[in-house]
Design a protein around this motif. Structure first.
Motif, mmCIF file in Angstrom:
data_model
loop_
_atom_site.group_PDB
_atom_site.id
_atom_site.type_symbol
_atom_site.label_atom_id
_atom_site.label_comp_id
_atom_site.label_asym_id
_atom_site.label_seq_id
_atom_site.Cartn_x
_atom_site.Cartn_y
_atom_site.Cartn_z
ATOM 1 N N ASP A 94 5.317 27.405 38.869
ATOM 2 C CA ASP A 94 6.252 28.430 38.442
ATOM 3 C C ASP A 94 6.213 28.530 36.919
ATOM 4 N N GLY A 95 6.709 29.597 36.389
ATOM 5 C CA GLY A 95 6.784 29.754 34.946
ATOM 6 C C GLY A 95 5.792 30.780 34.424
ATOM 7 N N TYR A 96 5.878 31.033 33.120
ATOM 8 C CA TYR A 96 5.082 32.082 32.487
ATOM 9 C C TYR A 96 4.334 31.532 31.269
ATOM 10 N N ASP A 97 3.077 31.924 31.144
ATOM 11 C CA ASP A 97 2.273 31.636 29.942
ATOM 12 C C ASP A 97 2.299 30.155 29.574
ATOM 13 N N ILE A 98 1.993 29.303 30.546
ATOM 14 C CA ILE A 98 2.035 27.859 30.338
ATOM 15 C C ILE A 98 0.652 27.286 30.024
ATOM 16 N N TYR A 99 -0.353 27.750 30.758
ATOM 17 C CA TYR A 99 -1.663 27.093 30.724
ATOM 18 C C TYR A 99 -2.728 27.963 30.063
ATOM 19 N N ASP A 100 -3.622 27.301 29.322
ATOM 20 C CA ASP A 100 -4.804 27.976 28.779
ATOM 21 C C ASP A 100 -5.903 28.096 29.834
ATOM 22 N N GLY A 101 -5.855 27.248 30.836
ATOM 23 C CA GLY A 101 -6.827 27.290 31.925
ATOM 24 C C GLY A 101 -6.239 26.703 33.187
ATOM 25 N N ILE A 102 -6.686 27.217 34.331
ATOM 26 C CA ILE A 102 -6.278 26.670 35.632
ATOM 27 C C ILE A 102 -7.538 26.394 36.433
ATOM 28 N N TRP A 103 -7.685 25.143 36.865
ATOM 29 C CA TRP A 103 -8.828 24.686 37.644
ATOM 30 C C TRP A 103 -8.342 24.470 39.075
ATOM 31 N N ALA A 104 -8.697 25.375 39.972
ATOM 32 C CA ALA A 104 -8.274 25.295 41.377
ATOM 33 C C ALA A 104 -9.538 25.156 42.230
ATOM 34 N N ASN A 105 -10.097 23.958 42.234
ATOM 35 C CA ASN A 105 -11.401 23.722 42.838
ATOM 36 C C ASN A 105 -11.251 23.218 44.275
ATOM 37 N N PHE A 106 -11.417 24.111 45.224
ATOM 38 C CA PHE A 106 -11.345 23.781 46.653
ATOM 39 C C PHE A 106 -9.992 23.184 47.038
ATOM 40 N N SER A 107 -8.933 23.806 46.539
ATOM 41 C CA SER A 107 -7.575 23.422 46.929
ATOM 42 C C SER A 107 -6.869 24.581 47.616
ATOM 43 N N HIS A 132 -8.306 31.230 31.247
ATOM 44 C CA HIS A 132 -9.333 31.311 32.289
ATOM 45 C C HIS A 132 -8.907 30.588 33.558
ATOM 46 N N PHE A 133 -9.360 31.129 34.676
ATOM 47 C CA PHE A 133 -9.012 30.637 36.007
ATOM 48 C C PHE A 133 -10.295 30.386 36.792
ATOM 49 N N HIS A 134 -10.440 29.164 37.314
ATOM 50 C CA HIS A 134 -11.560 28.822 38.201
ATOM 51 C C HIS A 134 -11.010 28.583 39.598
ATOM 52 N N ILE A 135 -11.656 29.198 40.583
ATOM 53 C CA ILE A 135 -11.273 28.957 41.972
ATOM 54 C C ILE A 135 -12.523 28.692 42.809
ATOM 55 N N GLY A 136 -12.503 27.598 43.559
ATOM 56 C CA GLY A 136 -13.569 27.276 44.501
ATOM 57 C C GLY A 136 -13.032 27.388 45.912
ATOM 58 N N MET A 137 -13.758 28.089 46.778
ATOM 59 C CA MET A 137 -13.337 28.308 48.161
ATOM 60 C C MET A 137 -14.539 28.179 49.089
ATOM 61 N N LYS A 138 -14.284 28.081 50.380
ATOM 62 C CA LYS A 138 -15.357 28.098 51.368
ATOM 63 C C LYS A 138 -15.568 29.525 51.865
ATOM 64 N N LEU A 139 -16.823 29.874 52.030
ATOM 65 C CA LEU A 139 -17.167 31.213 52.505
ATOM 66 C C LEU A 139 -17.022 31.322 54.020
ATOM 67 N N GLY A 140 -16.577 32.471 54.484
ATOM 68 C CA GLY A 140 -16.466 32.692 55.920
ATOM 69 C C GLY A 140 -15.381 33.707 56.222
ATOM 70 N N THR A 141 -14.921 33.682 57.459
ATOM 71 C CA THR A 141 -13.864 34.595 57.886
ATOM 72 C C THR A 141 -12.825 33.843 58.705
ATOM 73 N N GLY A 142 -11.606 34.343 58.656
ATOM 74 C CA GLY A 142 -10.551 33.777 59.491
ATOM 75 C C GLY A 142 -10.063 32.433 59.006
ATOM 76 N N SER A 143 -9.481 31.670 59.926
ATOM 77 C CA SER A 143 -8.954 30.349 59.606
ATOM 78 C C SER A 143 -9.255 29.392 60.752
ATOM 79 N N ALA A 144 -9.288 28.100 60.449
ATOM 80 C CA ALA A 144 -9.606 27.084 61.463
ATOM 81 C C ALA A 144 -9.242 25.710 60.927
ATOM 82 N N ARG A 145 -9.188 24.756 61.823
ATOM 83 C CA ARG A 145 -9.038 23.351 61.437
ATOM 84 C C ARG A 145 -10.383 22.655 61.596
#
Length: 199
Positions: A94-107, A132-145
């Motif tokens: 939460d909050g505004y203008d806090i970070y110079d970068g956000i690393w969201a790597n496979f989260s 700057h914002f980094h995001i890592g994700m898995k490629l595909g469609t839908g959702s699963a466990r």
């Protein structure tokens, strides 16, 4: 919303996950991310896991806020790196203008699809203009466990780019690849680097 089964899987597999993500060389995507940040900037490592990336960023003189929703990951991160990691979920950002970068790597791949746009908007607000914002994700469609019970949501490159654009981000680069995951499967992934336009 935290998925208890996913958190439990990470709590139970913390050492195995640490072994899987341990590396003798720095992730080139992390290197590229750091080169675009202001020196000594403030970075959020969202879903830090064992905090290997957070420790690397700290070594490059960044101020790192390492957070994870798994109590065992937070414990391991602080035991291994004394990084000041803290327990927090996506909903706690939460909050505004806090970070110079956000690393969201496979989260954020664990976020339910219906919550994903809301989380991206919160991260956009938390990022400083020009950040700057980094995001890592898995490629595909839908959702699963997976075999360990972790819940995933999958996106195509165009879907992910559109979601970032809608949140206000400007996508700069895209990288793709495939790696062996904790559940033992080779899976395709995508990483996007985006920025928040300067005022």
């Amino acid at each position: 919303m935290i998925d208890d089964e996913t958190i439990s899987a990470y709590n139970n597999q913390v050492e195995a996950y640490a072994d899987l993500t341990r590396s003798t060389s720095t992730d080139p995507l992390l290197v590229a991310f750091m080169t675009h940040l202001v020196p000594g900037g403030h970075i959020l490592d969202l879903g830090c896991g064992p905090a290997n990336a957070a420790a690397e960023m700290r070594e490059h003189n960044f101020e790192v806020d390492a957070v994870d929703a798994s109590p065992e990951m937070v414990r391991l991160a602080n035991k291994t790196h004394d990084i000041g990691a803290r327990l927090a979920s996506f909903d706690d950002i939460d909050g505004y203008d806090i970070y110079d970068g956000i690393w969201a790597n496979f989260s954020l791949l664990h976020a339910p699809a219906e919550d994903f746009p809301r989380h991206l908007s919160a991260l956009y607000r938390a990022l400083k203009p020009g950040g700057h914002f980094h995001i890592g994700m898995k490629l595909g469609t839908g959702s699963a466990r997976d075999k360990l019970g972790r819940h995933y949501c999958y996106y195509s490159q165009s879907e992910l780019s559109d979601l970032l654009n809608t949140a206000g981000f400007v996508v700069v680069t895209a990288s793709t690849g495939e790696d062996l995951g904790l559940a033992g499967d080779i899976e395709a992934w995508i990483a996007l680097r985006a920025h928040k336009q300067a005022v």
